[in-house]
Motif scaffolding. Structure first.
Motif, PDB file in Angstrom:
ATOM      1  N   VAL A 183       0.816  -1.187   0.074  1.00  0.00           N
ATOM      2  CA  VAL A 183      -0.064   0.026   0.074  1.00  0.00           C
ATOM      3  C   VAL A 183       0.884   1.307  -0.032  1.00  0.00           C
ATOM      4  N   GLU A 184       1.890   1.029   0.837  1.00  0.00           N
ATOM      5  CA  GLU A 184       2.921   2.466   0.834  1.00  0.00           C
ATOM      6  C   GLU A 184       3.251   2.752  -0.437  1.00  0.00           C
ATOM      7  N   GLU A 185       4.044   1.430  -1.069  1.00  0.00           N
ATOM      8  CA  GLU A 185       4.510   1.810  -2.490  1.00  0.00           C
ATOM      9  C   GLU A 185       3.360   2.307  -3.457  1.00  0.00           C
ATOM     10  N   LEU A 186       2.216   1.781  -3.462  1.00  0.00           N
ATOM     11  CA  LEU A 186       1.217   2.328  -4.350  1.00  0.00           C
ATOM     12  C   LEU A 186       0.955   3.995  -4.087  1.00  0.00           C
ATOM     13  N   GLU A 187       0.949   4.244  -2.854  1.00  0.00           N
ATOM     14  CA  GLU A 187       0.503   5.649  -2.326  1.00  0.00           C
ATOM     15  C   GLU A 187       1.792   6.565  -2.793  1.00  0.00           C
ATOM     16  N   LEU A 188       3.019   6.323  -2.818  1.00  0.00           N
ATOM     17  CA  LEU A 188       4.030   7.070  -3.154  1.00  0.00           C
ATOM     18  C   LEU A 188       4.298   6.832  -4.406  1.00  0.00           C
ATOM     19  N   GLY A 189       3.436   6.315  -5.434  1.00  0.00           N
ATOM     20  CA  GLY A 189       3.281   6.275  -6.749  1.00  0.00           C
ATOM     21  C   GLY A 189       4.470   5.268  -7.528  1.00  0.00           C
ATOM     22  N   LEU A 190       5.148   4.404  -6.650  1.00  0.00           N
ATOM     23  CA  LEU A 190       6.359   3.685  -7.223  1.00  0.00           C
ATOM     24  C   LEU A 190       5.605   2.620  -8.141  1.00  0.00           C
TER      25      LEU A 190
ATOM     26  N   THR B 185       1.786   0.849 -10.081  1.00  0.00           N
ATOM     27  CA  THR B 185       0.383   1.053 -10.229  1.00  0.00           C
ATOM     28  C   THR B 185      -0.250  -0.420  -9.887  1.00  0.00           C
ATOM     29  N   LYS B 186      -1.352  -0.655  -9.770  1.00  0.00           N
ATOM     30  CA  LYS B 186      -2.099  -1.676  -8.914  1.00  0.00           C
ATOM     31  C   LYS B 186      -1.847  -2.803  -9.998  1.00  0.00           C
ATOM     32  N   SER B 187      -1.689  -2.428 -11.305  1.00  0.00           N
ATOM     33  CA  SER B 187      -1.634  -3.816 -12.372  1.00  0.00           C
ATOM     34  C   SER B 187      -0.054  -4.150 -12.175  1.00  0.00           C
ATOM     35  N   GLN B 188       0.771  -3.323 -11.797  1.00  0.00           N
ATOM     36  CA  GLN B 188       2.296  -3.461 -11.621  1.00  0.00           C
ATOM     37  C   GLN B 188       2.442  -4.335 -10.260  1.00  0.00           C
ATOM     38  N   ALA B 189       1.943  -3.972  -9.417  1.00  0.00           N
ATOM     39  CA  ALA B 189       2.035  -4.576  -7.989  1.00  0.00           C
ATOM     40  C   ALA B 189       1.334  -6.166  -8.166  1.00  0.00           C
ATOM     41  N   LYS B 190       0.396  -6.166  -8.814  1.00  0.00           N
ATOM     42  CA  LYS B 190      -0.112  -7.727  -9.198  1.00  0.00           C
ATOM     43  C   LYS B 190       0.860  -8.472  -9.774  1.00  0.00           C
TER      44      LYS B 190
END
Length: 144
Positions: free
Chosen positions: A26-33, A35-40
């Motif tokens: 969640v922290e990585e997503l909120e920092l913009g590092l 996207t949701k699809s990249q995290a998946k």
């Protein structure tokens, strides 16, 4: 964890992920590092809504008071939309004028046909009612 032998991948549930992992993601997503699809893809998360649920549950964004995001239009986009509306209204106006002109011509032709029929057959087709007062209204007028 459930494993699928014939597919060769591990099927995971949300319970298989640790709280620290979820918070880190969640922290990585909120920092913009990511996207949701990249995290998946990076972490092998299979569910489409899994990451979204983690963001809602552990993220800093206030999801309950979220206002819908509307992208503001550029002046050029607004001008293009208005020009399209003007063209549509001009077409509608032209069509309405054409229909009105056609209706006027029909009325003229109908009147001519009625005139011809009256002369040809020597009959009165149109009724020429003259506005007369009814007997009751004449009586009421005489009383005052």
């Amino acid at each position: 964890m459930k494993t699928s032998d014939h597919l060769g991948h591990t099927k995971r549930t949300q319970k298989d992920y640790s709280l620290s992992f979820k918070l880190k993601l969640v922290e990585e997503l909120e920092l913009g590092l990511l996207t949701k699809s990249q995290a998946k893809l990076k972490y092998g998360i299979q569910g489409d809504s899994t990451v979204t649920k983690w963001l809602q549950k552990y993220g800093n964004f206030d999801w309950e008071h979220q206002s819908p995001k509307t992208m503001s239009k550029t002046p050029e986009q607004k001008i293009l939309e208005l020009e399209a509306k003007v063209k549509l209204l001009e077409k509608q106006k032209a069509r309405a004028e054409h229909l009105a002109e056609r209706a006027d011509k029909k009325v003229i032709i109908f009147d001519m046909l009625v005139d011809m029929a009256e002369k040809e057959y020597d009959i009165e087709i149109r009724k020429n009612y003259k506005p007369e007062l009814s007997k009751t209204s004449k009586k009421t007028k005489k009383r005052p």
